[in-house]
Design an enzyme around this catalytic site. Structure first.
Site, mmCIF file in Angstrom:
data_model
loop_
_atom_site.group_PDB
_atom_site.id
_atom_site.type_symbol
_atom_site.label_atom_id
_atom_site.label_comp_id
_atom_site.label_asym_id
_atom_site.label_seq_id
_atom_site.Cartn_x
_atom_site.Cartn_y
_atom_site.Cartn_z
ATOM 1 N N ALA A 1 0.894 -1.176 0.036
ATOM 2 C CA ALA A 1 0.034 -0.006 -0.083
ATOM 3 C C ALA A 1 0.674 1.180 -0.008
ATOM 4 O O ALA A 1 1.505 1.766 0.896
ATOM 5 C CB ALA A 1 -0.909 -0.043 1.135
ATOM 6 N N GLU A 2 1.015 1.951 -1.070
ATOM 7 C CA GLU A 2 1.848 3.092 -1.337
ATOM 8 C C GLU A 2 1.483 4.217 -0.490
ATOM 9 O O GLU A 2 2.401 4.899 0.091
ATOM 10 C CB GLU A 2 2.070 3.250 -2.849
ATOM 11 C CG GLU A 2 2.744 2.399 -3.667
ATOM 12 C CD GLU A 2 2.046 0.888 -4.059
ATOM 13 O OE1 GLU A 2 0.908 1.009 -3.819
ATOM 14 O OE2 GLU A 2 2.992 0.248 -4.496
ATOM 15 N N ASP B 1 8.008 3.201 -10.716
ATOM 16 C CA ASP B 1 7.358 4.769 -10.987
ATOM 17 C C ASP B 1 6.141 4.615 -11.108
ATOM 18 O O ASP B 1 5.225 5.509 -10.586
ATOM 19 C CB ASP B 1 8.170 5.075 -12.408
ATOM 20 C CG ASP B 1 8.224 4.033 -13.366
ATOM 21 O OD1 ASP B 1 7.428 3.220 -13.730
ATOM 22 O OD2 ASP B 1 9.410 3.650 -13.715
ATOM 23 N N PHE C 1 3.682 3.041 -9.875
ATOM 24 C CA PHE C 1 3.097 2.471 -8.357
ATOM 25 C C PHE C 1 3.191 3.782 -7.597
ATOM 26 O O PHE C 1 3.048 3.492 -6.203
ATOM 27 C CB PHE C 1 3.337 1.365 -7.998
ATOM 28 C CG PHE C 1 3.324 0.154 -9.057
ATOM 29 C CD1 PHE C 1 2.264 0.044 -9.874
ATOM 30 C CD2 PHE C 1 4.415 -0.745 -9.126
ATOM 31 C CE1 PHE C 1 2.286 -0.770 -10.866
ATOM 32 C CE2 PHE C 1 4.442 -1.767 -10.128
ATOM 33 C CZ PHE C 1 3.204 -1.802 -10.977
ATOM 34 N N HIS D 1 5.573 -0.022 -15.865
ATOM 35 C CA HIS D 1 6.866 -0.246 -15.108
ATOM 36 C C HIS D 1 7.953 0.667 -15.869
ATOM 37 O O HIS D 1 9.162 0.463 -15.803
ATOM 38 C CB HIS D 1 7.123 -1.648 -15.297
ATOM 39 C CG HIS D 1 6.455 -2.342 -14.422
ATOM 40 N ND1 HIS D 1 4.998 -2.904 -14.756
ATOM 41 C CD2 HIS D 1 6.793 -3.246 -13.569
ATOM 42 C CE1 HIS D 1 4.669 -3.504 -13.863
ATOM 43 N NE2 HIS D 1 5.664 -3.942 -12.876
#
Ligand SMILES: Cc1ncc(C[n+]2csc(CCOP(=O)(O)OP(=O)(O)O)c2C)c(N)n1
Ligand SMILES: Cc1ncc(C[n+]2csc(CCOP(=O)(O)OP(=O)(O)O)c2C)c(N)n1
Ligand SMILES: [Mg+2]
Ligand SMILES: [Mg+2]
Lengths: 326, 371, 371, 326
Positions: free
Chosen positions: A60-61, A85, A87, A130
């Site tokens: 969970a960023e 990047d 995410f 990505h």
């Protein structure tokens, strides 16, 4: 006295040095522990510093950045890894409305020295999300410092400088260059390293200035070599916020031409601000408008098209030609 | 299937009935003397007064906005007084009662709503973080702070506990739920204190959740409890217990304080557009101050003189707040550039000095800058 | 306090033991004939073959990456076969088995991992959305889609149901939890199907959740159930029941399919760095295909000939997949600009034509464009 | 045949017209129902179209945009309200990685005609997060259209055009101008309205082009009036992505000078791209570099400072002077 290091390993060594230097430094993110991160940039840290300082977080960023802010408020210096990047975006709120603004909101009473490491950019044949170059979102956000590296030397020192900075720092790692190698003198003192905010003339020249950062520095240097008709000065920007305009403006005033290359999409990319600003400051010195060589204003395409999407050597040379055509 | 009708009939912890009658609760023993209860009464009355003064000041144009705590005094004072000195609270934007308990001067709160600061106090000094306006964000800060406390080894009876405040609406945010999960997985010493005032601006609780909010905790693997949010003693007891649990390394608790927003969402809001006045009348009968007063009276713990002295103190504070608010100095224009960065930043320095020159040019010309 | 040790001993719904013995479950009656069971076996074998071919193709450089479903076939085929034609599935990136059930050609999946498309199929045609890589995002899309279904009045026995797939790691994301809440509050006809394969890349379940994942649902006010994810019949029965519930207007269900990721996270991953091989051995004994084969054998529902024919079919598909993968055409460079916008966009058109000119300049010069 | 409408009421009327025209149009967000939104822009819609079409959502921006995407995939046309600019960020992931990319990801098989309405900008004396100008985050994101309005006429028609567009549209509403009034001919046909993507010459002039959008258009017009020494052409950009460069370039080629004014912070704001691009296209026509008048590169300050932070009439005039000083 150098050690031969890749960019990836140099960041790893820099993280290790920072953790040894200051017990408040923590590493946190998805898979940064036992695995050592999907790019192995945190390899060995979990083993040597333990799970309390190298934290495998839930997936969970926003949670990662949000709790890192909390730990920073408690006196820690968390180094957060965003796995790729693409995410970063779930963490946008914590980054833009909280991390970036906390110091000013509190009139300096609060400090949130969080470093956010983000492997960024394309060229690795990956699936969607990505290969993004989100730097412009950060550079437009007051309160953040944004830096990126193009060689192992900078990788080793700048990660340590970023960690020592009391400002939140977005530390962008050019993932397709992780395996580029060079000698790094890890015995030198951090005080002698080039300051994190300074641009660097990577190759002197007289006819045009070619400006790049991160993954594009290598391409820019190749282009400068390849253009045997002109003497091209290559500037490695290094710090995207703030940008070291004195160095850039000085170069442009000498050469009279500026080409900016980046992987981020053209419109509103970092090149836009640099072009606007340099034109203001060098209006009477410019013999051509600032030429930008960038990715197109489309989503990053499927990987079989990325060689066409990303500005490559030919596209950079084409940009240089356009500058001389004026 | 889960119970979908339970909003109305909560299984709540209550120590004081609306009539002020005390009943001990087996799980939440409370050891408070008459002095302490009188102090709580005083707190309740004074924060309500500060709040109502702020509403008036906004009406008079002295504040840009105010978010009233009317009706939520017991939840805030009860939980706020459960905190110890070294503890850390992460408020939302309505926690004036908690701020009071943490020693924040009312004028600091007013300053933020007046627009002279974004929260002028020192969070470290008071163990009270700045107000957080982006809903849910502070729940993660609290959790991270608690993870830091763990790393400091500040556990045990003398340990540090952390508390995060938010509303019923905030439980819908991803951040709040991520905080529940991070806290649970890390067994962090944090208490989540949700003031369920049953409204998120115009949206009633049913738009935010289908079952009582305290139940959310069990899904994340930690205890949740619903307390009568208009009962200051129950709020004190339940929060103390949860903080003790956190302190001693037993991890997080979610407290749902079931209460009611008796006023408008903020001074900008017009609740007549979306809710029935009957509801408000019903809750007036459960008023947290009235309840404690009845208790003090029925138990003979306070006399008329005491109540009069509190009222007098409230009048004095009201006056002080009005005066202090009006006296708050406007920030200097160049303050815009203040503390954006910790490290020197040439870019900001340049903008600052250019702007200083620009402003000076008006002075030179003998005219006023700005609009 | 909640049970914090329950990961290991789940209260799971199982119809088939690892030895292939069938026991009816009171809550999940299953009415399947021998034909259907054989078809399920065939599905399992064939998707495993497609998957292992894809892994090989990646090793040979034909794919950029592959996320193997090894070990999760029963969870995917069981749930996938529970869907009806008009239903809509929102997958994550590992649902090759569900894709198979929805009639997606393997080459379409390969195309995405080869980098020739970002998912080439028509989601509307197949009732199968594109793979979603940003963890958790699709749970909200599924919920919104289900809210659309409600607005279409497509409820009742012939109604439409929606299913969202995600992993154990995904339950930590804010989006997934917001989806739970939106679905609950709106009583949306959506089933959340979590394949708990016990790993999120290198992170074991304990880093994501402290209690079994199915319990999350009750905190949001809807039912959760844990099913043996290696038991295709149980997955079919439980998913059918949840879909029927959704269809009939009874709202969401969270299904936790307890299974195991037997392979690496993706072909890029090296699980020896973070997990013990003993764990893998343990799970091999619970293999979903073996289990169904034992069942077919012990019940006499299939003979050697049948098994041989399925293997032969698998060989044929393997060959087809290899050939089709290699034959996938690269996209044209100008495809970069394709369908970025629906409406005419002069800006994109200009970049496209400039790039076309640029590419043509190399052809004119007789050299190759690009690097 | 005009009706006198404020910008806020014109958007309300436009929403109503769109909902009457197409039963698939939905309105959703926090407090958009019975309350009619905190700015009353959805006033009356809940009453007239019911709770199924005017949806009070849980308090979760990612959830709002994420479910709107799902509804769009089911064939609906959701109009999402983000209550204030500063609360967009929790929805950044759904907006940037999902909404913006869905069409291209699916090679056109999927359409997500979501309109995101965001009241933006400062000047209303609000607390933090209620005065942001986040437009550059959107304009740097391929796949989104970004528009904004400066008068009731545009407000009425552009919201309808945005809803009819098959692209996701970020619809930015200048909150401090909600109460500006003008006549709108609501009986006209949408086919005759100026296209959403076109810039508009709001005031013709010959000596310099002054470019603004949203809340700054009024200020720009005032500046043009106030500068009695020069004839200033004011262009209302209207569409920030894509930008109508032909109109702008044509103007600049006539006037030879360009000043861009916006409330967003300077660095990397929309003015950067416009300056870079216009300089490329008008290099030999420009008599001065493009001058940008913008907010400072700091977080939006406490409201008692906003009059200094936001570019006002004097600052715009100062920018115009700087352009003439070259
Ligand atoms: C992320 C975010 N979205 C929207 C808002 C606007 N907003 C301010 S308060 C509020 C309602 C909050 O309700 P609740 O959490 O119940 O707290 P209460 O105001 O009732 O104390 C909203 C929607 C916000 N501040 N932050
Ligand atoms: C938002 C986001 N963060 C990080 C990632 C990188 N990532 C890809 S798969 C994965 C683990 C997912 O675990 P789980 O949800 O359990 O699904 P599984 O892979 O086990 O099927 C991660 C972290 C991602 N895709 N999206
Ligand atoms: Mg509330
Ligand atoms: Mg998993």
């Amino acid at each position: 006295m150098g050690t031969n290091l890749t960019i990836g390993k140099a960041i790893n060594a820099g993280l290790r040095a920072a953790m040894e230097h200051d017990p408040k430094v923590l590493v946190m993110g998805e898979d940064v522990g036992r695995l050592g991160g999907v790019f192995r940039v945190t390899d060995g840290l979990h083993k040597d510093f333990g799970a309390d300082r190298v934290i495998d977080t839930p997936l969970a960023e926003s949670g990662i950045v949000g709790t890192a802010i909390g730990m920073a408020l408690r006196g820690y210096r968390p180094v957060v890894e965003i796995q790729f990047d693409g995410f970063f975006f779930p963490a946008a709120n914590q980054t833009f409305t909280q991390l970036a603004k906390m110091r000013r909101r509190s009139a300096g009473k609060l400090s949130v020295p969080v470093v956010m490491r983000i492997p960024y950019g394309g060229g690795i044949g990956a699936v969607e999300h990505h290969s993004e170059s989100p730097e412009a979102y950060f550079t437009h956000t007051a309160g953040l410092r944004v830096v990126t590296v193009a060689n192992p030397e900078d990788a080793y020192w700048m990660i340590q400088q970023a960690i020592r900075s009391d400002d939140p720092v977005i530390f962008l790692e050019p993932k397709r260059r992780y395996y580029e190698k060079a000698e790094v003198d890890t015995t030198a003192s951090i005080a002698e390293a080039t300051p994190m905010g300074a641009a660097r003339i990577a190759r002197p020249g007289t006819d045009a200035t070619l400006l790049a950062y991160g993954p594009m520095v290598k391409t820019a240097l190749q282009a400068a070599e390849a253009d045997t008709d002109h003497s091209i000065e290559v500037v490695d920007v290094r710090s995207l916020a703030p940008v070291d305009y004195p160095t850039i403006v000085d170069s442009v005033k000498r050469t009279g031409r500026l080409v900016v290359a980046h992987e981020a999409p053209l419109s509103g990319g970092p090149g836009a601000e640099i072009a606007a600003r340099v034109t203001e400051e060098c209006f009477y010195h410019l013999e051509s408008p600032v030429i930008r060589v960038a990715a197109f204003d489309t989503p990053y395409p499927q990987s079989r098209l990325e060689e066409h999407y990303l500005p490559d050597l030919d596209r950079v040379l084409d940009g240089v030609d356009r500058a001389f055509a004026f | 299937m889960s119970d979908t009708t339970a909003h109305a009939e909560p299984e709540l912890v209550q120590l004081l009935t609306p009539e002020g009658e005390f009943t001990a609760h087996p799980d939440y023993p409370l050891d408070v003397g008459a002095d302490e209860i009188r102090d709580l009464y005083r707190d309740l009355v004074l924060v309500r007064r500060v709040d109502s003064e702020a509403v008036s000041l906004q009406r008079q144009g002295e504040l840009g906005l105010w978010a009233s705590l009317l009706g939520q005094e017991a939840a805030q004072i009860g939980s706020g007084r459960a905190l110890r000195d070294g503890d850390m609270a992460f408020p939302s934007y309505r926690e004036h009662g908690v701020a009071w308990c943490r020693g924040i001067e009312p004028k600091e709160l007013l300053g933020m709503f007046r627009g002279v600061t974004n929260g002028g106090w020192d969070p470290h000094e008071h163990g009270f973080h700045l107000y957080t306006i982006v809903i849910g964000s502070q729940a993660l800060h609290a959790t991270g702070y608690a993870m830091g406390v763990q790393r400091d080894g500040a556990v045990g009876e003398d340990g540090t506990a952390v508390i995060a405040y938010f509303g019923d609406g905030a439980t819908s945010q991803g951040d709040t739920n991520e905080a529940f999960n991070f806290a649970s997985v890390n067994n962090a010493p944090v208490v989540f204190f949700c003031q369920n005032n049953q409204w998120a601006i115009s949206e009633p609780l049913e738009r935010q959740a289908r079952v009582p909010i305290y139940r959310r905790a069990s899904g994340f693997g930690f205890p949740g409890v619903r307390v009568d949010g208009n009962d200051v003693l129950a709020c004190l007891a339940v929060t103390r217990a949860a903080l003790a649990n956190a302190r001693e390394g037993n991890g997080p608790t979610l407290i749902e304080a079931f209460t009611y927003r008796m006023g408008a969402h903020t001074t900008n809001d017009d609740p007549t557009r979306y809710r029935a006045t009957a509801e408000l009348e019903e809750w007036k009968a459960k008023d947290p101050i009235l309840r404690l007063r009845r208790h003090l009276e029925r138990e003979g713990l306070a006399d008329e003189e005491f109540f009069a002295s509190v009222d007098a103190e409230a009048d004095a504070i009201g006056e002080r707040v009005r005066a202090e608010c009006r006296a708050l100095p406007d920030p200097e224009p160049l303050d815009i550039f203040h503390e954006v960065y910790a490290e020197p930043n040439v870019h900001i320095d340049q903008q600052r000095s250019e702007f200083a020159e620009y402003l000076a040019s008006f002075e030179d010309a003998g005219v006023e800058g700005g609009r």
